[in-house]
Write a protein that holds these residues in place. Structure first.
Motif, PDB file in Angstrom:
ATOM      1  N   ALA A  25       7.800   9.383  -0.431  1.00  0.00           N
ATOM      2  CA  ALA A  25       8.377   8.392  -1.812  1.00  0.00           C
ATOM      3  C   ALA A  25       9.903   8.561  -1.610  1.00  0.00           C
ATOM      4  O   ALA A  25      10.545   7.627  -2.013  1.00  0.00           O
ATOM      5  CB  ALA A  25       7.676   8.946  -3.174  1.00  0.00           C
ATOM      6  N   TYR A 147       7.532   3.000 -15.661  1.00  0.00           N
ATOM      7  CA  TYR A 147       7.367   4.632 -15.040  1.00  0.00           C
ATOM      8  C   TYR A 147       6.928   5.508 -16.108  1.00  0.00           C
ATOM      9  O   TYR A 147       7.157   5.190 -17.198  1.00  0.00           O
ATOM     10  CB  TYR A 147       8.419   4.960 -14.356  1.00  0.00           C
ATOM     11  CG  TYR A 147       9.085   3.981 -13.260  1.00  0.00           C
ATOM     12  CD1 TYR A 147      10.088   3.184 -13.481  1.00  0.00           C
ATOM     13  CD2 TYR A 147       8.296   3.893 -12.216  1.00  0.00           C
ATOM     14  CE1 TYR A 147      10.329   2.239 -12.455  1.00  0.00           C
ATOM     15  CE2 TYR A 147       8.680   2.796 -10.881  1.00  0.00           C
ATOM     16  CZ  TYR A 147       9.685   1.999 -11.517  1.00  0.00           C
ATOM     17  OH  TYR A 147      10.276   1.204 -10.422  1.00  0.00           O
ATOM     18  N   LEU A 153      11.520   5.783 -11.759  1.00  0.00           N
ATOM     19  CA  LEU A 153      10.618   6.536 -10.733  1.00  0.00           C
ATOM     20  C   LEU A 153      10.798   8.063 -10.880  1.00  0.00           C
ATOM     21  O   LEU A 153      11.901   8.606 -10.744  1.00  0.00           O
ATOM     22  CB  LEU A 153      10.837   6.188  -9.425  1.00  0.00           C
ATOM     23  CG  LEU A 153       9.895   6.413  -8.334  1.00  0.00           C
ATOM     24  CD1 LEU A 153       8.356   5.940  -8.699  1.00  0.00           C
ATOM     25  CD2 LEU A 153      10.067   6.223  -7.109  1.00  0.00           C
ATOM     26  N   ARG A 187       1.901  -1.519  -9.104  1.00  0.00           N
ATOM     27  CA  ARG A 187       3.438  -1.535  -9.004  1.00  0.00           C
ATOM     28  C   ARG A 187       3.989  -0.365  -8.126  1.00  0.00           C
ATOM     29  O   ARG A 187       4.853  -0.577  -7.272  1.00  0.00           O
ATOM     30  CB  ARG A 187       3.849  -1.083 -10.520  1.00  0.00           C
ATOM     31  CG  ARG A 187       4.396  -2.462 -11.267  1.00  0.00           C
ATOM     32  CD  ARG A 187       5.254  -2.121 -12.465  1.00  0.00           C
ATOM     33  NE  ARG A 187       4.866  -0.745 -12.878  1.00  0.00           N
ATOM     34  CZ  ARG A 187       3.639  -0.616 -14.190  1.00  0.00           C
ATOM     35  NH1 ARG A 187       3.356  -1.910 -14.383  1.00  0.00           N
ATOM     36  NH2 ARG A 187       3.733   0.510 -14.756  1.00  0.00           N
ATOM     37  N   ILE A 188       3.562   0.867  -8.185  1.00  0.00           N
ATOM     38  CA  ILE A 188       3.920   1.996  -7.438  1.00  0.00           C
ATOM     39  C   ILE A 188       3.852   1.800  -5.818  1.00  0.00           C
ATOM     40  O   ILE A 188       4.387   2.194  -5.049  1.00  0.00           O
ATOM     41  CB  ILE A 188       3.399   3.270  -8.274  1.00  0.00           C
ATOM     42  CG1 ILE A 188       3.664   3.416  -9.672  1.00  0.00           C
ATOM     43  CG2 ILE A 188       3.874   4.577  -7.502  1.00  0.00           C
ATOM     44  CD1 ILE A 188       5.264   3.035 -10.068  1.00  0.00           C
ATOM     45  N   ASN A 190       3.803  -0.582  -4.573  1.00  0.00           N
ATOM     46  CA  ASN A 190       4.778  -1.617  -3.631  1.00  0.00           C
ATOM     47  C   ASN A 190       6.070  -0.901  -3.811  1.00  0.00           C
ATOM     48  O   ASN A 190       6.990  -1.795  -3.303  1.00  0.00           O
ATOM     49  CB  ASN A 190       4.637  -2.972  -4.600  1.00  0.00           C
ATOM     50  CG  ASN A 190       3.375  -3.668  -3.861  1.00  0.00           C
ATOM     51  OD1 ASN A 190       3.476  -4.080  -2.814  1.00  0.00           O
ATOM     52  ND2 ASN A 190       2.648  -4.231  -5.072  1.00  0.00           N
ATOM     53  N   VAL A 191       6.236   0.110  -4.025  1.00  0.00           N
ATOM     54  CA  VAL A 191       7.726   0.529  -3.868  1.00  0.00           C
ATOM     55  C   VAL A 191       7.872   0.738  -2.571  1.00  0.00           C
ATOM     56  O   VAL A 191       6.938   1.445  -1.938  1.00  0.00           O
ATOM     57  CB  VAL A 191       7.722   2.178  -4.786  1.00  0.00           C
ATOM     58  CG1 VAL A 191       9.045   2.666  -4.367  1.00  0.00           C
ATOM     59  CG2 VAL A 191       7.690   1.992  -6.142  1.00  0.00           C
ATOM     60  N   LYS A 195       4.836   2.160  -0.114  1.00  0.00           N
ATOM     61  CA  LYS A 195       3.975   1.055   0.499  1.00  0.00           C
ATOM     62  C   LYS A 195       4.038   1.384   1.921  1.00  0.00           C
ATOM     63  O   LYS A 195       2.965   1.379   2.578  1.00  0.00           O
ATOM     64  CB  LYS A 195       4.933  -0.354   0.375  1.00  0.00           C
ATOM     65  CG  LYS A 195       4.068  -1.521   1.054  1.00  0.00           C
ATOM     66  CD  LYS A 195       4.813  -2.717   0.618  1.00  0.00           C
ATOM     67  CE  LYS A 195       3.874  -3.974   1.121  1.00  0.00           C
ATOM     68  NZ  LYS A 195       4.223  -5.258   0.517  1.00  0.00           N
TER      69      LYS A 195
END
Lengths: 222, 222
Positions: A25, A147, A153, A187-188, A190-191, A195
């Motif tokens: 991440a 977040y 994040l 959402r997360i 797709n970071v 991803k």
């Protein structure tokens, strides 16, 4: 010697998976040296690399780091995923401890005899839906941000996504009563760095199968 | 509202004791609310005081902190017991995690069935003398300083002295092969704030007895 972090662990999730998630991440490339047999572990132990004779071991910034939480805290702070001050760090720590407890219930399932496993699976589902997920659903609802902490994040978000996906592997519709967590998951996931980690060919490890479990039992002698 | 931290837990050591130690070592006065009945516990949950429906709970700086590690990390950070930089923090975290694995064995000991107690005591002795104490003996020998990290009192030192005393209660001669730890124990016990905590009348709690265990099991419906 800067180099990439180097992870030592069997080629499976276990306690190292959260570390893989966090590094990925953060967009940090890392190397892995897999412990495939008992002799590999003995070699690490005899070489004095393992402070408490245990893995995970992560070689990073000239340190041989052990103890999962210590490793994760270091990575989170280094890559600015630990909030902006002591109070945000406290919130992140609380949230992470919760998802750690939840994932900690799921991890030993494959090691348990089938009747215990069934009982524990029911307990996991109960805890996920009445103790843990409501907390994160409410946190997102209360502040309305994308977040969990500080509108940015953090380690807490990454850990929660990991926990959601792991719990979904136990029960696919586990998020049915949690609309905000469903949106959060989307959402997360797709970071961009996350991803990428969720795509085939990444360093993400699959759920443990019988062969993996048998090998781990042999390596660690239990 | 006095402004002092307020601790909510059973009237015994359990998971709150390291928090009492850390606050005491930092010279911070605190209040305690003791959980004595199931009804009290259920009320805390109903009132939304406990993020994951669990104690320990520490009310401090406007936050209701739960999860022992989150609480301890916050206190260590706030009271300058967490090293001077990220790397010192990493060392402190590693040491604390190792010590916590040992004290966890002691924590769970009174809850183990009577026929397992002798074996568990042997395990505690073995782990203390062959996995954990040798690490800290070596650290102190190698740098020759009074404290584990950065030549300054830190959370790691407080956890270690607590662990040494707890193991000694079960195995009085456990430090016989560890001269550095014997000296460390003497030094730490003589630090003014810790010396005060070790005296009768302090918030330090006694080892768990049968009555305490029964009460905890009743309140938590174990």
């Amino acid at each position: 010697m800067a180099g990439k972090p180097k992870l030592h662990y069997p080629s499976g999730r276990g306690k190292m998976e959260s570390i893989r998630w966090l590094l990925a991440a953060a967009g940090v490339e890392f190397e892995e040296e897999f412990i495939e047999k008992k002799e590999d572990l003995e070699k690490l132990r005899n070489g004095g690399s393992l402070l408490f004779q245990q893995v995970p071991l992560v070689e990073i910034d000239g340190m041989k780091m052990v103890q999962t939480r210590a490793i994760l805290s270091y990575i989170a702070a280094k890559y600015n995923l630990y909030g902006k001050d002591l109070k945000e760090r406290a919130w992140i720590d609380m949230y992470v401890e919760g998802t750690t407890d939840l994932m900690g219930m799921i991890m030993p399932l494959p090691l348990q005899p089938s009747d215990t496993r069934e009982k524990n699976l029911a307990l996991i589902i109960e805890r996920a839906t009445t103790r843990y997920f409501p907390v994160y659903e409410k946190a997102l609802k209360d502040h309305g941000h994308d977040y969990l902490v500080g509108n940015k994040l953090s380690w807490a978000d990454i850990h929660l996504l990991e926990a959601i996906l792991m719990t979904e592997e136990c029960k696919p519709d586990i998020l049915s009563a949690f609309p905000l967590l469903q949106a959060f998951k989307g959402r997360i996931s797709n970071v961009p760095t996350i991803k990428k980690f969720l795509q085939p060919g990444s360093k993400r490890k699959p759920p443990p199968d019988e062969k993996y479990i048998a090998n781990v039992r042999k390596i660690f002698n239990f | 509202m006095s402004g002092k931290p307020r601790l909510t837990y059973f009237n015994g050591r359990g998971r709150m004791e390291p928090v009492r130690w850390l606050l005491a070592a930092a010279g911070v006065e605190f209040e305690e609310k003791f959980l004595e009945t199931r009804e009290q516990y259920e009320k805390l949950i109903k009132d939304g005081e406990l993020m994951f429906q669990q104690v320990p709970l520490v009310e401090i700086d406007g936050m209701k902190l739960v999860q022992t590690r989150a609480i301890l990390s916050y206190l260590a950070g706030k009271y300058n017991l967490y090293g001077k930089d990220l790397k010192e923090r990493a060392m402190i975290d590693m040491y604390v995690e190792g010590i916590t694995d040992l004290t966890q064995m002691i924590l769970m000991f009174p809850f183990s069935p009577p026929d397992a107690k002798e074996k568990n005591l042997e395990s505690i002795k073995e782990r203390a003398t062959s996995r954990y104490f040798p690490v800290f003996e070596k650290v102190l020998k190698q740098h020759g300083q009074d404290f584990l990290v950065g030549n300054k009192l830190s959370w790691a030192d407080v956890e270690l002295i607590e662990a040494i005393l707890a193991v000694e209660e079960k195995i009085p001669a456990v430090l016989s092969a560890f001269p550095q730890l014997q000296a460390f124990k003497r030094r730490m016990s003589n630090m003014p704030t810790i010396k005060k905590f070790l005296q009768p009348g302090s918030p330090r709690k006694p080892p768990p007895d049968e009555h305490y265990i029964e009460n905890v099991m009743k309140i938590l419906k174990m």
